[in-house]
Design an enzyme around this catalytic site. Structure first.
Site, short mmCIF file in Angstrom:
data_model
loop_
_atom_site.label_atom_id
_atom_site.label_comp_id
_atom_site.label_asym_id
_atom_site.label_seq_id
_atom_site.Cartn_x
_atom_site.Cartn_y
_atom_site.Cartn_z
N THR A 161 0.86 -1.21 -0.02
CA THR A 161 -0.09 -0.04 -0.04
C THR A 161 0.67 1.44 0.05
OG1 THR A 161 -0.24 0.18 2.47
CG2 THR A 161 -1.78 -1.39 1.51
N GLY A 162 0.37 2.36 -0.48
CA GLY A 162 1.10 3.51 -0.50
C GLY A 162 2.21 3.40 -1.54
N SER B 224 2.55 4.68 -4.72
CA SER B 224 2.69 5.39 -5.78
C SER B 224 3.70 6.43 -5.71
CB SER B 224 1.16 5.96 -6.04
OG SER B 224 1.05 6.91 -4.83
N SER B 225 4.52 6.52 -4.55
CA SER B 225 5.49 7.33 -4.34
C SER B 225 6.34 6.78 -3.29
CB SER B 225 4.85 8.77 -3.91
OG SER B 225 4.34 8.65 -3.01
N GLY B 226 7.52 7.40 -3.01
CA GLY B 226 8.24 7.35 -1.81
C GLY B 226 8.79 6.14 -1.56
N ILE B 227 8.65 5.42 -0.15
CA ILE B 227 9.18 4.27 0.17
C ILE B 227 8.30 3.11 -0.62
CG2 ILE B 227 9.29 2.62 2.35
CD1 ILE B 227 9.42 5.26 4.21
N GLY B 228 7.12 3.33 -0.54
CA GLY B 228 6.39 2.31 -1.40
C GLY B 228 6.71 1.97 -2.67
N SER C 191 7.73 4.21 12.65
CA SER C 191 8.34 5.32 12.48
C SER C 191 9.29 5.41 13.77
CB SER C 191 7.80 6.77 12.33
OG SER C 191 8.33 7.75 12.32
N TYR D 262 0.58 12.98 13.86
CA TYR D 262 1.37 11.80 13.06
C TYR D 262 2.09 10.90 14.06
CZ TYR D 262 5.16 9.78 10.13
OH TYR D 262 6.18 8.94 9.64
#
Length: 322
Positions: A4-5, A7-11, A133, A146
């Site tokens: 999941t997630g 579409s950018s970054g870590i994913g 995190s 967050y």
């Protein structure tokens, strides 16, 4: 591997790395156009991937991810709950609506993903990987909710792990705890400040988190810190919480650029501009974390933890003398 997630970054970094190593990938995120491009990119390089447009804050959408994975591949071996967002702003200033939306994505997205995935992982003897995190252990200003969501993810993940262990289920559960990572995270965040946000240093390359996720998928560990600074901060806060609180005040300025905000709304309520792994952090980005790479070898972990606690204690004593 479900991500999941993605579409950018870590994913996205994880999806590319896993596909390059032969994994069949199920990409999930809200941005269908970005997912289509990523899927075709992976296939163009000889990999195998499908995508599902889904808002992880809705259980039925998460169930659809699992259904698509089973329909296409017949099993799920690894499920990575990576989707997450933040808000830059003082807790008293942020609207209830924005706080609710953040928790729906960050916390309930992990809960739904985990509970949907576990029955499949029991059958495959698979691995559940949740993205926490360093904020699962510590708190810092301007991203209070967050931090609260990441604390909640840690509590949920630890409790689920214990229940699965008591049941005798053949499912490994890993919590990944990255420090600050150079992804589009600040630009995707809802911004209540008068400055463009940034992450406090030190900042690490997202490929280090992808490396940790891939390692956990084959050699599960209970917790993996990405970035030695994050491990040190966690240890420091544990032995000297009040001193850490005072130091934490400096993080207000460290999370603001000297420029006006670009896009206050971010991607909290709707998909943002995706397709990029890295952000545009204005400072130095550490390309490798020697701590993390050593910690991925279990024999070294005990020595590194001892060294981290000793270093934190030394910092505390030095601060007390000053």
């Amino acid at each position: 591997m479900v991500i999941t997630g993605a579409s950018s970054g870590i994913g996205l970094a994880t999806a590319r790395s896993a596909a390059a190593h032969g994994a069949r990938i199920v990409l999930a995120a809200r941005n269908g156009d970005a997912l289509t491009e990523i899927q075709e990119e992976i296939r163009g390089r000889g990999g195998e991937a499908i995508h599902v447009v889904a808002d992880v804050g809705r259980r039925e959408a998460v169930q659809a991810i699992a259904d698509a994975a089973i329909e296409r591949y017949g099993r799920i071996d690894t499920w990575v709950n990576d989707a997450g967002l933040s808000i830059f702003g003082r807790l008293e200033e942020v609207s209830d609506e924005d706080h609710d939306r953040l928790f729906q994505t960050n916390f309930w997205g992990v809960v739904y993903g985990s509970l949907v995935a576990v029955p499949h992982l029991k059958r495959s003897g698979g691995v559940l990987i949740n993205l926490g995190s360093v904020a699962s252990d510590i708190a810092f200003p301007l991203q209070g909710m967050y931090c609260a969501s990441k604390h909640a993810i840690k509590g949920f993940t630890d409790a689920l792990r214990i229940e699965l262990d008591e049941e005798g289920a053949d499912v490994a559960v890993t919590l990944i705890k990255p420090a600050a990572i150079d992804t589009p995270f600040p630009q995707h965040a809802r911004n209540y400040t008068d400055h463009e946000p940034k992450l406090p240093p030190p900042v690490y390359d997202p490929q280090e988190v992808a490396l940790a996720i891939l390692s956990a998928s084959e050699h599960p560990q209970r917790d993996i810190y990405v970035g030695g600074a994050g491990r040190l901060m966690s240890a420091f806060q544990a032995v000297a919480p009040r001193t850490f609180d005072r130091i934490g005040r400096t993080m207000v300025g460290q999370q603001m650029r000297d420029e006006p905000p670009r896009h206050r709304s971010g991607a909290l309520h709707e998909a943002g501009d995706d397709g990029e792994v890295r952000g545009d952090h204005p400072g130095y980005v550490q390309r490798r974390s020697f701590y993390t790479r050593a910690a991925l070898h279990p024999a070294a972990t005990g020595l590194l933890m001892t060294a981290g606690v000793a270093a934190a204690a030394a910092l505390m004593r030095g601060g007390a003398r000053r």
